[in-house]
Design a protein around this motif. Structure first.
Motif, PDB file in Angstrom:
ATOM      1  N   ASN A   1       0.836  -1.204   0.000  1.00  0.00           N
ATOM      2  CA  ASN A   1       0.000   0.000   0.000  1.00  0.00           C
ATOM      3  C   ASN A   1       0.871   1.255   0.000  1.00  0.00           C
ATOM      4  O   ASN A   1       0.865   2.021   0.974  1.00  0.00           O
ATOM      5  N   PRO A   2       1.647   1.477  -1.073  1.00  0.00           N
ATOM      6  CA  PRO A   2       2.493   2.678  -1.094  1.00  0.00           C
ATOM      7  C   PRO A   2       1.643   3.948  -1.094  1.00  0.00           C
ATOM      8  O   PRO A   2       0.767   4.114  -1.948  1.00  0.00           O
ATOM      9  N   HIS A   3       1.856   4.823  -0.142  1.00  0.00           N
ATOM     10  CA  HIS A   3       1.059   6.045  -0.027  1.00  0.00           C
ATOM     11  C   HIS A   3       1.743   7.001   0.934  1.00  0.00           C
ATOM     12  O   HIS A   3       2.647   6.615   1.673  1.00  0.00           O
ATOM     13  N   ARG A   4       1.304   8.243   0.892  1.00  0.00           N
ATOM     14  CA  ARG A   4       1.766   9.212   1.889  1.00  0.00           C
ATOM     15  C   ARG A   4       0.831   9.111   3.084  1.00  0.00           C
ATOM     16  O   ARG A   4      -0.372   9.335   2.954  1.00  0.00           O
TER      17      ARG A   4
ATOM     18  N   GLU B   1       5.814  11.139  -3.643  1.00  0.00           N
ATOM     19  CA  GLU B   1       5.354  11.105  -2.249  1.00  0.00           C
ATOM     20  C   GLU B   1       4.905   9.721  -1.814  1.00  0.00           C
ATOM     21  O   GLU B   1       5.182   9.287  -0.699  1.00  0.00           O
ATOM     22  N   LYS B   2       4.228   8.992  -2.703  1.00  0.00           N
ATOM     23  CA  LYS B   2       3.695   7.690  -2.301  1.00  0.00           C
ATOM     24  C   LYS B   2       4.789   6.645  -2.083  1.00  0.00           C
ATOM     25  O   LYS B   2       4.548   5.613  -1.455  1.00  0.00           O
TER      26      LYS B   2
ATOM     27  N   GLN C   1       7.568   6.724   1.917  1.00  0.00           N
ATOM     28  CA  GLN C   1       7.420   5.927   3.126  1.00  0.00           C
ATOM     29  C   GLN C   1       8.168   4.596   3.000  1.00  0.00           C
ATOM     30  O   GLN C   1       8.855   4.167   3.935  1.00  0.00           O
TER      31      GLN C   1
ATOM     32  N   THR D   1       7.693   0.198  -6.087  1.00  0.00           N
ATOM     33  CA  THR D   1       8.630  -0.112  -5.004  1.00  0.00           C
ATOM     34  C   THR D   1       9.774  -1.020  -5.466  1.00  0.00           C
ATOM     35  O   THR D   1      10.540  -1.512  -4.635  1.00  0.00           O
TER      36      THR D   1
END
Length: 341
Positions: free
Chosen positions: A37-40, A105-106, A109, A188
């Motif tokens: 769940n790549p996200h900011r 941004e995503k 993290q 990713t």
């Protein structure tokens, strides 16, 4: 005081393995969840996570107070606060790295999470080497103390400069020359196959930059915490709690970091204080033949309660003074004062 009158932890090996196991489990969960769940993260998400990490650190310290006494608990809290404050300084460099590599941004993290894992592994090695050196060579405290005072002077001078530009270390430059790369991000993924060739994505270089940069910071932070405690277990746990909340702190503070204008100066004072504490301890335990004929030097040592109090005062004063200066400059800018001209 350090070290003779200080109670020591006599831990069974299973305590170490359980601690490391819990840390690994948390990190693996984070990596898998972020990768899927790549996200900011939202402010609510980071706030909840930080509250959990900080609360866990406080509970750990209170538990240590109950089971091991106030002396060792004080050492943990002093070490944790020091590592946490030094980690906040890392965030400035992390922001510059993200900007230099134009990380979406995503994906930030995920990059932070992997970089922090690399940092934890490398710091673990530093902690082990530091413990081995201290146990076998008491004179190493002279080196640690002098190095921290040198770092404090260097940090204070850098704090007076407005130059905020990330400079790649030599290792990073070598990595970029060695690995064929693509200019585009691919989620990713750190490596892709393109036209039959294996290429590194920019994310790979971002992660290496984050990990190696934190290692350079560890050259300051590991000697600093060994100036507050000689227990490798406390050093390890304090570093784990400081680094595990670093990702959330990055997103929660964000632009607020620019308001901590006196952070470098505050950390310089903190490192200088610990450096002096280490030198006093080195003199107290002196075995070098060319100093006082190899005999211990009767100098006062700084107790842990005084160290903890100094850390809180230094960090508190730094924060208040920084916010006051930022607000003052902002008012002058709006009014067309000196900073606005």
């Amino acid at each position: 005081m350090l070290p003779a009158a200080t109670p020591s932890l006599d831990l069974d090996p299973w305590v170490w393995w359980v601690t490391i196991g819990i840390a690994v489990a948390v990190l693996v969960f984070d990596v898998i969840w972020i990768a899927r769940n790549p996200h900011r993260p939202s402010n609510k998400e980071t706030g909840i996570a930080l509250t959990i990490y900080i609360g866990a650190a406080i509970l750990f310290g209170l538990g240590m107070w109950y089971f091991a006494g106030g002396q060792l608990a004080g050492e943990f809290f002093a070490g944790w606060l020091t590592e946490y404050s030094l980690s906040v300084d890392n965030l400035f460099i992390f922001l510059l790295i993200m900007a230099k590599f134009a990380v979406p941004e995503k994906l930030q993290q995920f990059a932070l999470m992997i970089g922090i894992i690399i940092a934890i592994v490398l710091r673990g090695l530093f902690i082990w080497l530091g413990a081995a050196a201290i146990n076998n060579f008491s004179w190493v405290f002279y080196i640690f103390g002098a190095f921290l005072i040198y770092t404090a002077i260097k940090l204070a001078r850098e704090g007076e400069s407005d130059d905020e530009e990330y400079e790649e270390n030599r290792f990073m430059k070598a990595v970029e020359r060695f690995f064929p790369a693509t200019q585009a991000y691919h989620g990713t993924k750190m490596f892709i196959i393109e036209n039959g060739k294996r290429l590194a994505t920019p994310l790979f270089f971002v992660i290496v930059a984050l990990g190696t940069t934190d290692l350079l910071f560890a050259l300051d932070s590991i000697p600093a915490i060994y100036g507050l405690t000689r227990e490798p277990y406390i050093v390890l746990v304090a570093n784990l709690f400081a680094l595990m909340g670093l990702r959330q702190l990055y997103f929660l503070l964000g632009g607020l970091l620019t308001k901590l204008v006196y952070l470098s100066l505050g950390l310089a004072v903190l490192l200088a204080f610990i450096g002096v504490k280490l030198l006093l301890h080195a003199l107290h335990e002196n075995e070098l033949p060319f100093i006082n004929g190899g005999e211990h030097v009767l100098v006062p040592e700084i107790p842990i309660w005084m160290s903890l109090g100094a850390i809180v005062v230094i960090l508190g004063t730094t924060t208040v003074a920084s916010l006051w200066k930022t607000r003052k400059d902002e008012r002058e800018r709006i009014a067309g004062g000196p900073t606005g001209s």
